[in-house]
Design an enzyme around this catalytic site. Structure first.
Site, short mmCIF file in Angstrom:
data_model
loop_
_atom_site.label_atom_id
_atom_site.label_comp_id
_atom_site.label_asym_id
_atom_site.label_seq_id
_atom_site.Cartn_x
_atom_site.Cartn_y
_atom_site.Cartn_z
CD GLN A 220 -2.97 -1.18 0.31
OE1 GLN A 220 -3.20 -0.19 -0.39
NE2 GLN A 220 -3.68 -2.29 0.21
CE1 TYR A 265 -7.97 -11.08 -7.09
CE2 TYR A 265 -9.71 -11.04 -5.43
CZ TYR A 265 -9.30 -11.24 -6.74
OH TYR A 265 -10.22 -11.59 -7.68
CG ASN A 270 -1.32 -4.17 4.44
OD1 ASN A 270 -0.62 -3.62 5.27
ND2 ASN A 270 -2.34 -3.56 3.83
CD GLU A 286 -0.70 -12.05 -3.90
OE1 GLU A 286 -1.59 -11.32 -3.46
OE2 GLU A 286 -0.11 -11.83 -4.98
CG ASP A 349 -6.96 -4.78 -1.17
OD1 ASP A 349 -7.41 -3.99 -2.02
OD2 ASP A 349 -5.87 -4.58 -0.58
CB CYS A 374 -7.10 0.56 -5.52
SG CYS A 374 -6.82 -0.74 -6.73
CD GLU A 408 -7.41 1.18 -1.78
OE1 GLU A 408 -6.56 1.94 -2.29
OE2 GLU A 408 -7.33 -0.04 -1.84
C1 LIG Z 1 -4.55 -4.41 -4.36
S1 LIG Z 1 -3.33 -5.64 -4.02
C2 LIG Z 1 -3.79 -6.04 -2.36
C3 LIG Z 1 -2.77 -6.77 -1.56
C4 LIG Z 1 -2.95 -6.76 -0.04
N1 LIG Z 1 -4.33 -6.84 0.33
C5 LIG Z 1 -2.30 -5.53 0.58
O1 LIG Z 1 -3.00 -4.74 1.20
O2 LIG Z 1 -1.09 -5.35 0.47
C6 LIG Z 1 -3.89 -6.98 -4.96
C7 LIG Z 1 -3.09 -8.26 -4.82
O3 LIG Z 1 -3.71 -9.25 -5.65
C8 LIG Z 1 -2.73 -10.03 -6.27
N2 LIG Z 1 -3.40 -10.59 -7.46
C9 LIG Z 1 -3.52 -10.04 -8.68
N3 LIG Z 1 -4.28 -10.82 -9.47
C10 LIG Z 1 -4.65 -11.89 -8.71
C11 LIG Z 1 -5.46 -13.03 -8.96
N4 LIG Z 1 -6.04 -13.23 -10.14
N5 LIG Z 1 -5.65 -13.91 -7.96
C12 LIG Z 1 -5.07 -13.71 -6.75
N6 LIG Z 1 -4.29 -12.65 -6.45
C13 LIG Z 1 -4.09 -11.74 -7.43
C14 LIG Z 1 -1.58 -9.09 -6.52
O4 LIG Z 1 -0.36 -9.80 -6.60
C15 LIG Z 1 -1.65 -8.18 -5.28
O5 LIG Z 1 -0.83 -8.69 -4.24
#
Ligand SMILES: C[S@@+](CC[C@H](N)C(=O)[O-])C[C@H]1O[C@@H](n2cnc3c(N)ncnc32)[C@H](O)[C@@H]1O
Length: 471
Positions: A220, A265, A270, A286, A349, A374, A408
């Site tokens: 973040q 995700y 976090n 993830e 998320d 986001c 967000e």
């Molecule tokens: C907006 S970030 C949120 C991460 C975490 N919640 C944080 O606050 O740090 C989205 C996360 O989803 C992962 N991601 C992207 N596409 C995905 C998918 N199809 N399935 C699972 N995870 C995915 C990315 O690697 C990233 O870590």
């Protein structure tokens, strides 16, 4: 000493910016903190989010503001080499400018104090040394609230066998007291640190959470707002200072939960680690291998014992939870026994693209869904799909990206009783369209370590992204 070039080589300078003049004045609107406009800009975002999600009109709304200055923990700047080799500037791009005029960044008050300290020091070091400067086309800063920093120098030339570069870069890292990462095509080296990562300490609901964040993986970008988002999610959508009855309601929702949480995700854990306090067990998935491993380290660092992380994408997780699912090797390897879980709360998320159909289908089966996003546009679309089964009880706006159109948003959805899932329309894939109100323009080729990642520079530096795209 390396060979000095009087003019930048073709490969070190994106051709699209060569002929254009830099405009300091325009840069100001991307870098300044117009604090006097902050409140009205935030109100406009809140109004826009509320208009996008009419299903939340009766929800309990919260608005969480950002610090007005020095809020940004990650930022990337392209390096502009003027005709004389040692004349360098940071530049960024105006996302609304079709011609992509490079804008000189003299300072960056949106960056946190540590970034502001490091920016001129790194530029001076590049100016003063031919080897460090040679074909360095981007500098990235990743810092944390507790003051840990990674500086990334990205090169358009191989640095893997350049011992001279390594010696100088290591010296610089020690002088700056940072972990320094050097990147060139298909190569990354970490200097003055055991790994390409920073350490963060977040204060969530009265407790400290210690996190490693990896360079090049999602984290973040606005630490103080991140604390507010995680606190909101961990409290099940209720602010600590809410009236007593609201807090009671929240306790009923999650904190006394004897059930289990599924998170999709999850990134580096976090949200997972603070939210785990409210649940018997947690399964968090993830797609990124590196972040899944980092999340496991973060569990250990916080002595949390009721969470299991598995490297599965959202669709694989949804598939694994089907009654007739094939066994997933990565779940077995992570010692996850799905039959032992009583998953009733879902936390998501996702990236800007929102939930994929499999995740929407999965979410419909959960009693409680906490959704942080986001991208309020894809959130609104997903909420519309979930409105067949769920109602929104709580909603929030978190101003992660001050002075941009972006923010967000979060919603807490509760399943209505007696919904017959067979009557609900199938989850649909989203049309691929350019988001008008929130999404920044994404251009550039985005090749790793090579040609400048123009879209990413613009987004990360202007604060217009969630950081999801940073690779
Ligand atoms: C907006 S970030 C949120 C991460 C975490 N919640 C944080 O606050 O740090 C989205 C996360 O989803 C992962 N991601 C992207 N596409 C995905 C998918 N199809 N399935 C699972 N995870 C995915 C990315 O690697 C990233 O870590």
């Amino acid at each position: 000493m390396g060979k000095r070039k009087k003019t930048p080589s073709k490969s070190s300078q994106p051709s699209s910016i060569k002929s254009q003049a830099m405009t300091d004045a325009n840069a100001l609107k991307l870098t300044r903190c117009h604090t006097e406009e902050y409140d009205s800009q935030l109100q406009q975002k809140v109004d826009a989010v509320k208009a996008l999600i009419p299903q939340a009109k009766d929800a309990a709304w919260e608005v969480h503001a950002s610090p007005k200055t020095a809020f940004r923990l990650r930022c990337n700047f392209q390096v502009w080499h003027e005709a004389e080799g040692e004349k360098l500037h940071y530049v960024m791009y105006d996302g609304d400018n079709e011609k992509r005029t490079p804008l000189r960044v003299v300072d960056f008050p949106r960056g946190c104090a540590e970034t502001q300290r490091l920016m001129p020091l790194v530029l001076d070091a590049l100016r003063g040394d031919d080897v460090l400067r040679d074909k360095c086309h981007e500098v990235r800063f990743h810092t944390t609230l507790r003051g840990s920093s990674v500086v990334v120098l990205v090169y358009n030339r191989p640095i893997d066998n350049d011992k001279n570069w390594k010696t100088k870069a290591e010296k610089l890292a020690k002088e700056l007291k940072v972990v320094l990462v050097g990147r060139s095509s298909k190569f990354r080296i970490t200097l003055n640190g055991d790994a390409p990562r920073v350490r963060e300490k977040l204060r969530i609901a009265g407790k400290d959470v210690n996190l490693y964040q990896l360079e090049g993986e999602f984290s973040q970008p606005n630490g103080r707002v991140c604390e507010k988002m995680v606190t909101w999610a961990a409290r099940g959508g209720v602010r600590a200072s809410s009236p007593h009855n609201a807090v009671d309601a929240q306790v009923e929702r999650t904190q006394s939960s004897k059930n289990d949480l599924l998170e999709l995700y999850c990134g580096n854990g976090n949200f997972t680690i603070p939210m785990s306090r409210n649940f018997r067990k947690v399964l968090a998935t993830e797609v990124s291998k590196a972040n899944t491993e980092c999340a496991r380290e973060n569990l250990t660092a916080n002595q949390v014992k009721n969470v299991q992380f598995a490297r599965l994408n959202a669709k694989e997780t949804a598939d694994a939870l089907q009654p007739d699912a094939r066994p997933f090797k990565r779940l077995t390897e992570a010692a996850v026994d799905l039959s032992s879980l009583k998953l009733e709360t879902l936390f998501v998320d996702p990236p800007r693209a929102g939930l994929e159909p499999a995740a929407i289908g999965l979410a419909r089966s959960f009693d409680t869904v906490v959704y942080v996003s986001c991208n309020p546009e894809t959130l609104a679309d997903d909420v519309e799909q979930l409105s067949h089964t769920h109602d929104i009880t709580h909603a929030a706006v978190f101003d992660q990206f001050p002075y941009t159109r972006h923010c967000e948003a979060g919603v807490l959805l509760k399943k209505r009783s007696g919904v017959d899932l067979s009557t609900v329309p199938e989850p649909r894939a989203r049309e691929k369209k350019k988001s008008k109100r929130y999404a920044g323009k994404r251009k550039g080729k985005g090749k790793g370590g090579g040609q400048a990642k123009k879209g990413k520079v613009e987004e990360a530096a202007s604060g217009g992204d969630s950081g999801c795209a940073v690779s």
